[in-house]
Motif scaffolding. Structure first.
Motif, PDB file in Angstrom:
ATOM      1  N   GLN A  51     -24.316   7.526  24.986  1.00 26.45           N
ATOM      2  CA  GLN A  51     -23.278   8.630  25.320  1.00 26.45           C
ATOM      3  C   GLN A  51     -23.509   8.711  27.116  1.00 26.45           C
ATOM      4  OE1 GLN A  51     -25.196  12.017  23.744  1.00 26.45           O
ATOM      5  NE2 GLN A  51     -23.848  12.151  22.055  1.00 26.45           N
ATOM      6  N   ILE A  52     -24.603   8.317  27.742  1.00 26.41           N
ATOM      7  CA  ILE A  52     -24.935   8.429  29.311  1.00 26.41           C
ATOM      8  C   ILE A  52     -23.919   7.077  29.784  1.00 26.41           C
ATOM      9  CG2 ILE A  52     -26.417   7.935  31.080  1.00 26.41           C
ATOM     10  CD1 ILE A  52     -28.403   9.560  29.155  1.00 26.41           C
ATOM     11  N   ARG A  53     -24.209   5.835  28.882  1.00 25.68           N
ATOM     12  CA  ARG A  53     -23.605   4.687  29.423  1.00 25.68           C
ATOM     13  C   ARG A  53     -22.042   4.967  29.231  1.00 25.68           C
ATOM     14  NH1 ARG A  53     -27.191   1.888  26.198  1.00 25.68           N
ATOM     15  NH2 ARG A  53     -25.714   1.465  24.803  1.00 25.68           N
ATOM     16  N   GLY A  54     -21.465   5.588  28.417  1.00 24.50           N
ATOM     17  CA  GLY A  54     -20.076   6.044  28.072  1.00 24.50           C
ATOM     18  C   GLY A  54     -19.381   6.998  29.272  1.00 24.50           C
ATOM     19  N   ALA A  55     -20.341   7.946  29.568  1.00 20.43           N
ATOM     20  CA  ALA A  55     -19.994   8.828  30.820  1.00 20.43           C
ATOM     21  C   ALA A  55     -19.896   7.957  31.980  1.00 20.43           C
ATOM     22  CB  ALA A  55     -20.818   9.748  31.049  1.00 20.43           C
ATOM     23  N   ARG A  56     -20.801   6.974  32.391  1.00 17.36           N
ATOM     24  CA  ARG A  56     -20.873   6.159  33.484  1.00 17.36           C
ATOM     25  C   ARG A  56     -19.623   5.198  33.376  1.00 17.36           C
ATOM     26  NH1 ARG A  56     -25.713   2.501  33.361  1.00 17.36           N
ATOM     27  NH2 ARG A  56     -24.231   1.237  32.221  1.00 17.36           N
ATOM     28  N   ARG A  57     -19.053   4.809  32.385  1.00 13.70           N
ATOM     29  CA  ARG A  57     -17.972   3.902  32.361  1.00 13.70           C
ATOM     30  C   ARG A  57     -16.712   4.797  32.639  1.00 13.70           C
ATOM     31  NH1 ARG A  57     -20.440   1.410  27.755  1.00 13.70           N
ATOM     32  NH2 ARG A  57     -19.599   3.231  26.436  1.00 13.70           N
ATOM     33  N   TRP A  58     -16.707   5.693  32.029  1.00 13.75           N
ATOM     34  CA  TRP A  58     -15.658   6.900  32.625  1.00 13.75           C
ATOM     35  C   TRP A  58     -15.461   6.975  33.858  1.00 13.75           C
ATOM     36  CZ3 TRP A  58     -15.233  11.742  34.546  1.00 13.75           C
ATOM     37  CH2 TRP A  58     -14.010  12.124  34.363  1.00 13.75           C
ATOM     38  N   LEU A  59     -16.782   7.329  34.530  1.00 14.46           N
ATOM     39  CA  LEU A  59     -16.635   7.760  35.943  1.00 14.46           C
ATOM     40  C   LEU A  59     -16.564   6.554  36.964  1.00 14.46           C
ATOM     41  CD1 LEU A  59     -17.521   9.988  37.968  1.00 14.46           C
ATOM     42  CD2 LEU A  59     -19.866   8.983  37.902  1.00 14.46           C
ATOM     43  N   ARG A  60     -16.797   5.257  36.549  1.00 11.21           N
ATOM     44  CA  ARG A  60     -16.193   4.158  37.132  1.00 11.21           C
ATOM     45  C   ARG A  60     -14.875   4.017  37.112  1.00 11.21           C
ATOM     46  NH1 ARG A  60     -20.432  -0.240  34.756  1.00 11.21           N
ATOM     47  NH2 ARG A  60     -21.790  -0.368  36.343  1.00 11.21           N
ATOM     48  N   GLY A  61     -14.006   4.493  36.516  1.00 15.67           N
ATOM     49  CA  GLY A  61     -12.546   4.493  36.693  1.00 15.67           C
ATOM     50  C   GLY A  61     -12.175   5.379  38.023  1.00 15.67           C
ATOM     51  N   PHE A  62     -12.846   6.248  38.712  1.00 19.96           N
ATOM     52  CA  PHE A  62     -12.681   6.785  39.737  1.00 19.96           C
ATOM     53  C   PHE A  62     -13.077   5.796  41.114  1.00 19.96           C
ATOM     54  CE2 PHE A  62     -12.782  10.216  36.870  1.00 19.96           C
ATOM     55  CZ  PHE A  62     -11.752  10.913  37.176  1.00 19.96           C
ATOM     56  N   GLU A  63     -13.967   4.798  40.966  1.00 19.46           N
ATOM     57  CA  GLU A  63     -14.301   4.055  42.002  1.00 19.46           C
ATOM     58  C   GLU A  63     -13.146   3.548  42.620  1.00 19.46           C
ATOM     59  OE1 GLU A  63     -18.728   2.524  40.843  1.00 19.46           O
ATOM     60  OE2 GLU A  63     -17.062   1.271  40.088  1.00 19.46           O
ATOM     61  N   SER A  64     -11.776   3.006  42.011  1.00 25.77           N
ATOM     62  CA  SER A  64     -10.842   2.399  42.746  1.00 25.77           C
ATOM     63  C   SER A  64      -9.853   3.321  42.993  1.00 25.77           C
ATOM     64  CB  SER A  64     -10.345   1.371  41.550  1.00 25.77           C
ATOM     65  OG  SER A  64      -9.792   2.185  40.472  1.00 25.77           O
ATOM     66  N   LEU A  65      -9.818   4.800  42.891  1.00 21.57           N
ATOM     67  CA  LEU A  65      -8.842   5.522  43.299  1.00 21.57           C
ATOM     68  C   LEU A  65      -9.040   5.784  44.628  1.00 21.57           C
ATOM     69  CD1 LEU A  65      -8.448   7.662  40.081  1.00 21.57           C
ATOM     70  CD2 LEU A  65      -7.081   5.870  40.699  1.00 21.57           C
ATOM     71  N   PRO A  66      -7.918   5.789  45.439  1.00 21.09           N
ATOM     72  CA  PRO A  66      -8.215   6.135  46.811  1.00 21.09           C
ATOM     73  C   PRO A  66      -8.468   7.674  46.955  1.00 21.09           C
ATOM     74  CG  PRO A  66      -5.952   5.061  46.416  1.00 21.09           C
ATOM     75  CD  PRO A  66      -6.414   5.321  45.083  1.00 21.09           C
TER      76      PRO A  66
END
Length: 84
Positions: A51-66
């Motif tokens: 679950q924690i790894r899934g949340a981390r993957r979801w959050l990584r989607g924000f790294e590329s947003l300006p």
């Protein structure tokens, strides 16, 4: 994606954010990602670790947003959002 998945991610990311705030650390996508990595490494329950790894993957989607790479727009306790 089911709402439960989204809610679960938010709760886990919230845990990480609270821990960072209690340690007077800036709450950014990068710091949250690092905190989630540490949480997963310390977790003994395989299901919770996933679950924690899934949340981390979801959050990584924000790294590329300006504008989201450096900080997330969290609502403060006073009810005011960031103006950045």
């Amino acid at each position: 994606m089911p709402d439960d998945y989204h809610d679960e991610n938010q709760l886990i990311i919230g845990e990480a954010a609270v821990h960072l705030a209690m340690n007077n650390t800036d709450i950014t996508v990068d710091s949250l990602t690092r905190e989630l990595t540490e949480m997963a490494a310390a977790e003994e329950n395989p299901a919770r670790c996933a679950q924690i790894r899934g949340a981390r993957r979801w959050l990584r989607g924000f790294e590329s947003l300006p504008g989201n790479r450096d900080e997330l727009r969290w609502v403060t306790g006073a009810g005011h959002g960031s103006t950045h």
